[in-house]
Structure formats: C-alpha cells, structure tokens
Enzyme design. Structure first.
Site, PDB file in Angstrom:
ATOM      1  N   LYS A   9      21.050  64.009  29.277  1.00 37.47           N
ATOM      2  CA  LYS A   9      21.202  62.428  29.650  1.00 37.47           C
ATOM      3  C   LYS A   9      21.781  62.291  30.859  1.00 37.47           C
ATOM      4  CE  LYS A   9      25.662  62.313  27.177  1.00 37.47           C
ATOM      5  NZ  LYS A   9      26.599  61.819  26.010  1.00 37.47           N
ATOM      6  N   TYR A  66      43.261  53.391  56.200  1.00 37.76           N
ATOM      7  CA  TYR A  66      43.266  52.013  55.762  1.00 37.76           C
ATOM      8  C   TYR A  66      44.770  52.086  55.236  1.00 37.76           C
ATOM      9  CZ  TYR A  66      38.603  50.323  56.052  1.00 37.76           C
ATOM     10  OH  TYR A  66      37.338  50.150  56.444  1.00 37.76           O
TER      11      TYR A  66
END
Length: 345
Positions: free
Chosen positions: A33, A242
């Site tokens: 999957k 940041y």
C-alpha cells in the site's frame, strides 16, 4: 545538480521478503500500500512477485486497480478497506479481493458483485477495522458458506513482543476462527517475529520488507544523499536559519544542503539530527526549512559535494527517533523532488 538522490536497493527488498518468508509458516504475501511504502510500486512489486509473493495487500481499491496494471493477471490483490461505495467496477474489472469489514459491506458486495471473491477482516481488539465478535457471530455461517478467500485480523502491539495485548488478540482471533475452513492471516512484520503461533496460513509483511523495525535483521533498502549548495564561515555570535535558533559559539564552517521538509525530511528532527560526510558525523544546525538545511562541516578537511542523510551510518528508524515518529512515516513522506534510482533489480 541541486537535487537529492534517493536510491532504492531492490536486491535488499528481495532479500528481506525472502528472509521473512523463511521465518513464516505457510504462504507469505506482501503489503504494498501507499505506493510500496513510498518507494515506488512499479519497481518494487515486480521484484516481490519474482521473489515468490503471490498475494498482495493494498489500502483502497484505487491502489488495487493500479497494482493490477503492474502485475497483470494471476496474483491476488486484497483491499484492506473492503468494498466501499463506488468500488464495484474497480473490484470487478481489476479482479480485486475486498476484505469485508462489516455487514453493510457484505450486503453491498453480494448484491453488487454476486459470486465475486471476497475476504473477511475481523476486529480482535484493535478497534480500527473489521467485524466485532457479535457482528461476526451473526454473519459467520452465511459468510463462510460463500468460501471467503481469507479471514484476517491485525495486531495492535506486535512491535512490543512482551505486550499482553498480543496474547489477548491471539486468543480472540482463535475464538472467532478456530474450526473454519477458510485460510487465516494474523501476522504482519511484527507478528511474524512473535513466532509460529501468530502465523496461521498466511503472513503479510509490510515495513520489514522496506528495511524498517521491528525487523532488526532487515537489509537497508533506502539511501539518501543530499547535495551541498554553498558553504560559508559563521563568526561567534552570528546565527543560522529561521528564528535565530542556533548561535555560533566559535568560528564555524556551515554548509547549506538541498533538502527540507518539502522533501519529507521532518522539521521536528532538526535539533537532534546529523548527516554524514564520508566517515565524519556532522550536526544539523538550526531549523530545517522547506528546501534547505544548514550543517556544521567545521571538522572536515574538504567539504564534499554531497552528504548522507540515510545510508550505511543511519537508517530510517534513526531519523524517526529524532523526529519523534516511526520509520513508516519517514518512508511514506519522501517527496517528488528526488532523483530516484533503483539498484539490484
């Protein structure tokens, strides 16, 4: 080229399936999957089929239809979500085996596709998918008379061998299924490692195929190399990235590499994470941003053109620990910007 290189070793994938099959009683399938756990079903599934897998498991019918195009006729494709509204044509045309989860799904299936194969999923205590004992008791004789291809359940705590839930679920599954004629399946990767009591007629390994825990003997399937774009010298007191989240305490040589959370490199792992330049471990500095990561390369005599995030020195579960998640999420988060290559086909 400012694109990270993601390499998938199909030989290791094949070896992992073979090793788990050798540990299993009865037949061994394969869970593929989510595009073979993010590694590419078109490449991975034919290798598993060639290794000997004849039953494959996917999450939804759309995945099953795509898988049928890859595999062609013959192998069995089971759909964990069962028979959902709108699935009828896909189930019929792709010859899928829905794992029926409820009385409502059973009615939808037998009315929409009479005589079409199906399986049964039972809830042995996980409370996620499958018929609960009372529901199964009401439907059992009717369902078994139609010869389901497989009757299965799923373990909640198989990656913790001593967890009492494993024995409770095993007892519940046996109580619901002992004496039936249909083949039974209970064990994914963790269940295989719990031993033969959990194997029944078919096992269905998933994450262990792709190099993840709890299969500690798995061969690593994935490696990830990230190019260095630029280097700079950062002085004491200067900050990187940041939020000024990292401040240099000493002169530091910093490399900026071409990867980030848009590529599935989890932002949360930044404070703990490292990369490798050859045999030298290099600390990630500051925050992981969307496309870029800063790395301390002060200790290197020469800065390489790329660094290793996943490979011989650290695997997917190491990254998962740094991010507070699991190897499954690392695998299935890989983005679309990688230069993907496959070896060992």
């Amino acid at each position: 080229m400012a694109m990270a290189k993601l390499t998938i070793d199909l030989g290791a994938l094949r070896a992992n399936w073979t090793a788990l099959a050798a540990l299993s009683e009865g037949e061994t399938g394969a869970v593929v999957k989510a595009d073979a756990y993010g590694l590419g079903a078109e490449k991975c599934v034919p290798v598993l089929a060639a290794a000997g897998a004849r039953t494959f498991f996917v999450a939804v019918a759309e995945e099953g239809a795509r898988l049928r195009r890859i595999l062609g006729p013959g192998p069995e494709i089971c759909v964990f979500s069962g028979h959902m509204p709108g699935d009828r044509d896909m189930i019929r045309d792709a010859d899928l085996v829905p794992m029926i989860n409820s009385i409502d799904q059973m009615l939808m299936h037998v009315e929409g596709l009479p005589a079409h194969p199906f399986g049964i999923q039972l809830d042995s205590g996980m409370n996620r998918l499958g018929m609960e004992p009372a529901e199964w008791s009401a439907l059992r004789d009717i369902a078994l008379a139609q010869h389901p291809r497989l009757v299965m359940s799923h373990l909640a705590c198989a990656d913790e061998p001593d967890h009492p839930m494993n024995a409770r679920q095993l007892a519940a599954f046996r109580e619901m299924t002992d004496g039936i004629d249909a083949p039974r399946s209970f064990a994914a990767t963790g269940g295989i490692l719990l031993g033969p009591d959990y194997h029944f007629d078919m096992t269905r390994p998933g994450v262990g195929l792709y190099g993840g825990l709890p299969f500690v003997d798995a061969q690593p399937v994935v490696s990830l190399e990230i190019p260095v774009i630029q280097t700079r010298d950062v002085l004491p007191g200067e900050t990187v990235g940041y939020g000024n989240s990292w401040t240099a305490a000493a002169p530091t040589r910093v490399a900026t590499i071409a990867g980030g959370y848009a590529d599935g490199i989890h932002r949360a792992m930044g404070p703990a994470a490292h990369v490798w330049a050859g045999e030298t471990r290099c600390k990630i500095l500051g925050r992981i941003s969307m496309d870029l990561i800063a790395v301390d390369v002060t200790g290197l005599g020469e800065v390489p053109d790329h660094v290793e995030l996943i490979g011989l020195h650290q695997g997917i579960d190491t990254l998962a620990d740094w991010a507070g998640t699991i190897g499954y999420e690392v695998l299935t988060s890989f983005g679309a910007r990688y230069d993907r290559s496959y070896t060992g086909a």
